[in-house]
Design a protein around this motif. Sequence first.
Motif, short mmCIF file in Angstrom:
data_model
loop_
_atom_site.label_atom_id
_atom_site.label_comp_id
_atom_site.label_asym_id
_atom_site.label_seq_id
_atom_site.Cartn_x
_atom_site.Cartn_y
_atom_site.Cartn_z
N GLY A 96 36.50 -23.06 0.58
CA GLY A 96 37.11 -23.54 -0.65
C GLY A 96 38.45 -24.18 -0.35
N ARG A 97 39.20 -24.42 -1.40
CA ARG A 97 40.51 -25.05 -1.24
C ARG A 97 41.49 -24.10 -0.59
N LYS A 98 42.34 -24.67 0.26
CA LYS A 98 43.39 -23.85 0.86
C LYS A 98 44.59 -23.75 -0.06
N LEU A 149 38.01 -17.52 -6.95
CA LEU A 149 39.14 -18.31 -6.46
C LEU A 149 39.31 -18.02 -4.97
N THR A 150 39.86 -18.98 -4.25
CA THR A 150 40.11 -18.73 -2.83
C THR A 150 41.44 -18.01 -2.67
N LEU A 181 45.82 -25.36 -11.78
CA LEU A 181 45.55 -23.92 -11.80
C LEU A 181 46.81 -23.07 -12.01
N LEU A 182 47.96 -23.68 -11.73
CA LEU A 182 49.16 -22.87 -11.55
C LEU A 182 49.86 -22.42 -12.83
N ALA A 201 46.12 -24.34 -4.14
CA ALA A 201 45.69 -24.46 -5.53
C ALA A 201 46.06 -25.83 -6.05
N GLY A 221 43.91 -18.86 -0.79
CA GLY A 221 45.00 -19.83 -0.86
C GLY A 221 45.38 -20.14 -2.29
N GLU A 222 44.38 -20.29 -3.14
CA GLU A 222 44.67 -20.58 -4.55
C GLU A 222 45.41 -19.43 -5.20
N PRO A 282 42.70 -18.80 4.25
CA PRO A 282 42.96 -19.04 2.83
C PRO A 282 41.87 -19.83 2.13
N SER A 283 40.88 -20.31 2.88
CA SER A 283 39.85 -21.13 2.22
C SER A 283 38.66 -20.30 1.79
N ASP A 297 49.08 -19.36 -4.07
CA ASP A 297 49.85 -20.40 -4.76
C ASP A 297 50.13 -20.01 -6.20
#
Lengths: 305, 534
Positions: free
Chosen positions: B277-279, A91-92, B285-286, B281, A94-95, A123-124, A98
């Motif tokens: 990757g994604r900044k 996972l990044t 995913l949450l 989520a 940022g993920e 965060p990426s 969050d």
Amino acid sequence: MAILEARRLTKKFGHITALDGVDLEVNEGEIYGFIGPNGAGKSTTIRILLGIIKADGGEANIFGKDVWQDAVDIHKRIAYVPGDVNLWPNLTGGEVIDLFVKLRGTKNKSRRDELIQKFDLDPSKKCHAYSKGNRQKVALVAAFSADADLYILDEPTSGLDPLMERVFQECVMDVKREGKSVLLSSHILSEVEKLCDKVGIIRKGKIIETGTLSELRHLTRTNLLVETKQPIKSLGELKGVYDITAQGQAVKFQVDTEELDSVIRYVSQFGVIRLESAPPTLEDLFMRYYEGEAHAERAGAGGAS
Amino acid sequence: MSKQLYAHTERLSRFIIRRDRIRIPIWLFSLTIASVATALALANLYPNQEERQAIAKTMINPATTAIVGPGYGLDHYTLGAMMAHQMLGITAFVVGIMSILLVVRHTRADEEHGRIEIIRSLPTGRLSHLTATILVVCGVNVLLAFMHGFGLYLLNIESMDLEGSLLYGAALGATGLFFTAIGAFFAQLSDSSRGTIGLSFAVLGLAYLIRAVGDVSNQTLSWFSPFGWVQGTEVYVNNYWWPIFLTVGIAFVFIILALYLNVRRDLESGFLPSKPGRKHASSFLLSPLGLNLRLQRTGLLAWSIGLFVFGATYGSVLGDTESFFEEVEIMQELLRPKEGVSLTEQFLTLLMTIISMVCTIPALMAMFKLKGEEKNNRTEHVLARAVSRTHLMSSYFIISLVSGFVMLSIAALGMGIAATTAMDNGIALSMFMKAAWVYLPAICVMIGIAVFLIGVAPKLTGLTWLYLVYSYVVVYLGGLFQFPDWMAKLSPYGHIPKWPIEDMAFTPVAMLTMIALVLIGSGYIGYNKRDIAG
Ligand SMILES: Nc1ncnc2c1ncn2[C@@H]1O[C@H](COP(=O)(O)OP(=O)(O)OP(=O)(O)O)[C@@H](O)[C@H]1O
Ligand SMILES: [Mg+2]
């Protein structure tokens, strides 16, 4: 008003007694420094407070609720940063941030981005590519973007560089200004000294000293540097004087705070040219307890212990 | 020059061997023993030529060819030809996995953990570590080749002579060398061990796929795959050695390439850009469930594909059941034929036992992921937030349960589809599904045991696997070994009725479900009470 109260917490892991009656009290708006040597029981105490492990005895309440029974409710108002931050490699950052913010049940997007910028985090990136310090930043950003009432931080800065350390301290001061409370376990004593209103020292599963810094200082020694016209005779024989070292013309030594008065009187007979005094640092204080333990251990070797 | 590059290669090689002093022998011995045991089993199952010839007939169908390869010497199907046909390709595939894992472990993974940095700070050459790794893994493959060669030869089976056996081993070893080189090569391109393993496995899978498609449609295509070369040796039939030299030669090219790239790059970087990757989520995913699905996604997908193929393998031989059983006596003992039901249908329900057991594996793994996360100190992130333990455990339990159901369905589907294409008097697809789904209560009990152990005795979770192995031995092989009935009854799989060829028995199924519920309930209670390690 006490936000966090723990009384006589005990915890055993098999034969090892990790906690042997820990008392802890953090008041609203207070930053509490939790220090002690490796293996003293800091992380264990914190894990009990989080309801991740269960105490064998004693009781602990946060916001007036039992830490084990009402863990989920309490956690809605707590932000936690572990000392060893292990993240999911695929996972990044940022993920993960969050996810952590969401799992607490609050959201504060703007603060998140601001903190990511402040901590200079990318965060990426996938978590496997983060260094230890960067993983810690992920946990710190997630914790401080949360709008919590109590922040529990277990050695949050052990991997941060000095610049980031300062950002961290600003964050702590910010939440303090908002009247939030912090429980900060740390080995970086200058950080504790700078931030904390109150300090608790834990050793071998017991809180051996607790109080404000000035209260603690009172219990310990002051550092003195004295230069006199004539050499000070038999300084070492005075009560409460320790660690004498010559520094050029001057001598440097430590004095028990309660003996300060008599020592100064004695020294003044020799014609003082220069007198510098420094309050004991937290490090002195800590070392004294720590060394005390080492001495006791050496002396008691082979004994019942 | 060479000192700059290769200093202390030998010492590092010894160090690598020492680090893997258990891992390497386990790979070597389990692979060799598996091969030798299979050869022995084949010799016992099919002692005479007519029986073997009957088997050869059942082997000629597209599904089997895709899975094990075309086979040579089918008109004179000796034990050697049989072994090379049925085992060589698949064993080579496993040897490929072994080589990739060993290489990545000592190259990219070590680099990622900063261990190579320490080694490089010592007076070692720039290429020493990579060279040492390649040498060691190549050595392992050479050893594997000889162990197979002599192991098979020493069985003293007539059609398995020394040259053939050595070639059999060499084919495996050469495949191993090839994937050693592939692993070393991708370790330079990718900048993470996950990426390296992913890319290398992709090549491995693709190579197998190309061979499968080629063997079924156009043989020329198979020659674009190392597995095509391996089988092109026609071991025990024509014994061609040149494909071995071809494989080793190409492996050598990749090794040179890997070494070249290694000198040219910085430590801890890769040639392939790691894409950001994604900044943020995605909302998917949450939640603990979403997180968990995301983490297990790849694994579950791989299992689904694998089980579809697994089901299809069995499905493809189902059509030949009747002739197969008439000619091979020992099979009748395994099955204990029954009046009024066709052998095919009966065989189908027996196969479902093993399929359901294999489908239990991914379901259990999905559940045990909860323990793995705890071990890696990652459950505390979730539990320290407003997530209850019940919620956390449920997110694993649901995935485990659903994957048990999905895997079972996919495997049955694969079996049904392959069987209906291979068979003339097709059995309805619904029969396959029914015969599979009836095993769900048994899978639930296994998941229940996993939940129970995670909650109450997390140190003992390994017992679940032992119990699964026990179930396999007593239920699936029970007929063969003539175990008393009560032994099968100690396993949940032993209580499942052979529906739809037998009547549906509701009592045992209901009992199993009850037991599963009790286990799950106690597991939840235990998990809510115990200390979480991290
Ligand atoms: N799960 C466990 N099993 C057995 N012993 C444990 C476990 N967790 C902690 N301990 C022991 O309990 C004692 C206290 O450990 P703890 O982690 O609380 O120390 P700490 O004060 O956080 O130390 P550090 O400063 O090194 O982080 C140690 O002696 C440790 O070995
Ligand atoms: Mg700790």
